[in-house]
Scaffold this motif. Structure first.
Motif, PDB file in Angstrom:
ATOM      1  N   MET A 187       1.888   9.520  -5.839  1.00  0.00           N
ATOM      2  CA  MET A 187       2.414  10.828  -5.496  1.00  0.00           C
ATOM      3  C   MET A 187       3.522  11.274  -6.454  1.00  0.00           C
ATOM      4  SD  MET A 187       0.793  12.136  -2.914  1.00  0.00           S
ATOM      5  CE  MET A 187      -0.616  11.487  -3.821  1.00  0.00           C
ATOM      6  N   LEU A 188       4.186  10.295  -7.089  1.00  0.00           N
ATOM      7  CA  LEU A 188       5.293  10.605  -7.987  1.00  0.00           C
ATOM      8  C   LEU A 188       4.845  10.778  -9.431  1.00  0.00           C
ATOM      9  CD1 LEU A 188       8.009   8.209  -6.516  1.00  0.00           C
ATOM     10  CD2 LEU A 188       7.962  10.700  -6.368  1.00  0.00           C
TER      11      LEU A 188
ATOM     12  N   GLY B 181      -1.579  15.278   3.171  1.00  0.00           N
ATOM     13  CA  GLY B 181      -0.405  15.376   4.022  1.00  0.00           C
ATOM     14  C   GLY B 181       0.814  14.775   3.384  1.00  0.00           C
ATOM     15  N   MET B 182       0.611  13.649   2.718  1.00  0.00           N
ATOM     16  CA  MET B 182       1.735  12.985   2.050  1.00  0.00           C
ATOM     17  C   MET B 182       2.240  13.834   0.894  1.00  0.00           C
ATOM     18  SD  MET B 182       1.915   9.080   0.688  1.00  0.00           S
ATOM     19  CE  MET B 182       3.484   8.334   0.244  1.00  0.00           C
ATOM     20  N   ARG B 183       1.320  14.519   0.195  1.00  0.00           N
ATOM     21  CA  ARG B 183       1.725  15.365  -0.925  1.00  0.00           C
ATOM     22  C   ARG B 183       2.606  16.516  -0.431  1.00  0.00           C
ATOM     23  NH1 ARG B 183      -2.847  16.201  -2.886  1.00  0.00           N
ATOM     24  NH2 ARG B 183      -2.779  14.665  -4.541  1.00  0.00           N
ATOM     25  N   ILE B 184       2.237  17.091   0.713  1.00  0.00           N
ATOM     26  CA  ILE B 184       3.045  18.178   1.278  1.00  0.00           C
ATOM     27  C   ILE B 184       4.447  17.687   1.599  1.00  0.00           C
ATOM     28  CG2 ILE B 184       3.302  19.722   3.261  1.00  0.00           C
ATOM     29  CD1 ILE B 184       0.245  19.905   3.357  1.00  0.00           C
ATOM     30  N   MET B 185       4.518  16.474   2.179  1.00  0.00           N
ATOM     31  CA  MET B 185       5.822  15.904   2.501  1.00  0.00           C
ATOM     32  C   MET B 185       6.639  15.668   1.229  1.00  0.00           C
ATOM     33  SD  MET B 185       6.785  12.237   4.229  1.00  0.00           S
ATOM     34  CE  MET B 185       6.457  11.399   2.680  1.00  0.00           C
ATOM     35  N   MET B 186       5.968  15.155   0.197  1.00  0.00           N
ATOM     36  CA  MET B 186       6.651  14.885  -1.058  1.00  0.00           C
ATOM     37  C   MET B 186       7.177  16.174  -1.680  1.00  0.00           C
ATOM     38  SD  MET B 186       6.592  11.628  -1.696  1.00  0.00           S
ATOM     39  CE  MET B 186       6.653  11.413  -3.457  1.00  0.00           C
TER      40      MET B 186
ATOM     41  N   ASN C 290       0.828  -1.202   0.000  1.00  0.00           N
ATOM     42  CA  ASN C 290       0.000   0.000   0.000  1.00  0.00           C
ATOM     43  C   ASN C 290       0.866   1.257   0.000  1.00  0.00           C
ATOM     44  OD1 ASN C 290      -2.533   1.461   0.226  1.00  0.00           O
ATOM     45  ND2 ASN C 290      -1.951   1.860   2.359  1.00  0.00           N
ATOM     46  N   MET C 291       1.942   1.245   0.782  1.00  0.00           N
ATOM     47  CA  MET C 291       2.849   2.382   0.833  1.00  0.00           C
ATOM     48  C   MET C 291       3.502   2.625  -0.525  1.00  0.00           C
ATOM     49  SD  MET C 291       4.625   1.634   4.520  1.00  0.00           S
ATOM     50  CE  MET C 291       5.900   2.849   4.330  1.00  0.00           C
ATOM     51  N   GLU C 292       3.909   1.540  -1.185  1.00  0.00           N
ATOM     52  CA  GLU C 292       4.547   1.668  -2.498  1.00  0.00           C
ATOM     53  C   GLU C 292       3.577   2.200  -3.537  1.00  0.00           C
ATOM     54  OE1 GLU C 292       6.129  -2.173  -3.339  1.00  0.00           O
ATOM     55  OE2 GLU C 292       7.845  -1.953  -1.977  1.00  0.00           O
TER      56      GLU C 292
END
Length: 303
Positions: free
Chosen positions: A62-63, A93-98, A54-56
């Motif tokens: 996101m990429l 939130g993940m997009r901000i981190m990315m 799921n993480m991958e």
């Protein structure tokens, strides 16, 4: 008759000069980065195969990004097209981190006349305005061609030093290169349940081979991100693990776009910005080690 012909020539030249001055184009680029495998996570008993998968998959999504490049004869702005999450997805939130840690930014402005660029970035809650000289790549022009969107494109290659803050080029470490005793130690840590730091399983290459495809049919010295310096618009870039491909081009649209740099944020050079990011990443690394046991205690992140 001669006067009429003379004024006619002047009017034609004036019209051509105005047309060149008003020339503007827009190109849409699809950017895809090969997501790293989270093999190192298997050392952590808390990470199940389903969680890892799921993480991958989320990382892969996101990429995949879409960017818009607006350009004229001497300058351009390159910016990510905002996308809404699909119903049920919570990737904000993940997009901000990315964006902070994977080479993201705001509006990337290039001026090929002054050979400079300006890009606004947000990192750790602070706004920066990175202003610096455009990187000079020693392009090798080749004879190979291919078609992209109906335009004939020519191949060019170059080698550049990998940016230490562009984490899109993170790659898994090759465990086959490890000595037998190092492999044995890793197995022992996994058996004993010792958690492994995510960063310890990846490395950054020293150099990246760049392959570009440009079209002289669009005679502007521009391209996506900080790429430039070829006799035509760059329609495709292969940059390490990232491929940026043009999917649409519009020339001389009726509605013009203001092509100018951002003025938002603390002005800083690229080197000073990279040093700031690297320092914070090292603090996170030490903090992570402290939490996993055996390492130093948490480091306070000062803003």
């Amino acid at each position: 008759m001669k006067k009429i012909l003379f004024y006619g020539v002047l009017m034609l030249l004036g019209t051509q000069m105005q047309a060149q001055k008003d020339f503007q184009g827009m190109a849409v680029y699809e950017s895809k980065t090969q997501a790293p495998k989270f093999d190192g996570m298997r050392a952590n008993r808390d990470i199940t195969p389903e969680m890892q998968k799921n993480m991958e998959e989320r990382m892969k999504q996101m990429l995949e990004k879409t960017f818009i490049l607006n350009f004229d004869k001497s300058a351009s702005i390159y910016k990510e097209e905002e996308k809404l999450d699909a119903p049920g997805q919570q990737n904000g939130g993940m997009r901000i981190m990315m964006n902070s840690f994977m080479g993201g930014g705001g509006t990337f402005y290039k001026d090929v006349k002054t050979k400079s660029y300006t890009v606004d970035k947000e990192f750790m809650g602070k706004e920066f305005l990175v202003v610096d000289s455009l990187p000079k790549l020693n392009w090798k022009l080749e004879s190979e061609t291919k078609q992209i969107g109906g335009y004939t494109c020519y191949k060019a290659t170059a080698v550049k030093e990998a940016s230490k803050t562009d984490f899109r080029n993170f790659r898994p470490k090759n465990n086959d290169d490890k000595k037998p005793e190092e492999k044995k130690d890793d197995t022992k840590k996994t058996t004993e349940g010792t958690k492994t730091n995510f960063e310890d399983n990846f490395e950054m290459p020293k150099e990246v081979v760049i392959t570009a495809w440009y079209s002289p049919e669009i005679p502007v010295n521009q391209g996506p991100e900080n790429y430039w310096g070829l006799p035509g618009l760059i329609l495709e870039i292969n940059d390490g693990r990232t491929v940026i491909l043009c999917s649409k081009i519009v020339l001389n649209a009726k509605d013009k776009v203001a092509i100018k740099p951002s003025t938002k944020g603390k002005v800083i050079s690229q080197k000073d910005y990279d040093d700031t990011v690297i320092k914070k990443m090292e603090e996170f690394r030490e903090m992570n080690r402290g939490r996993n046991g055996g390492g130093p205690g948490p480091v306070m992140i000062r803003r």
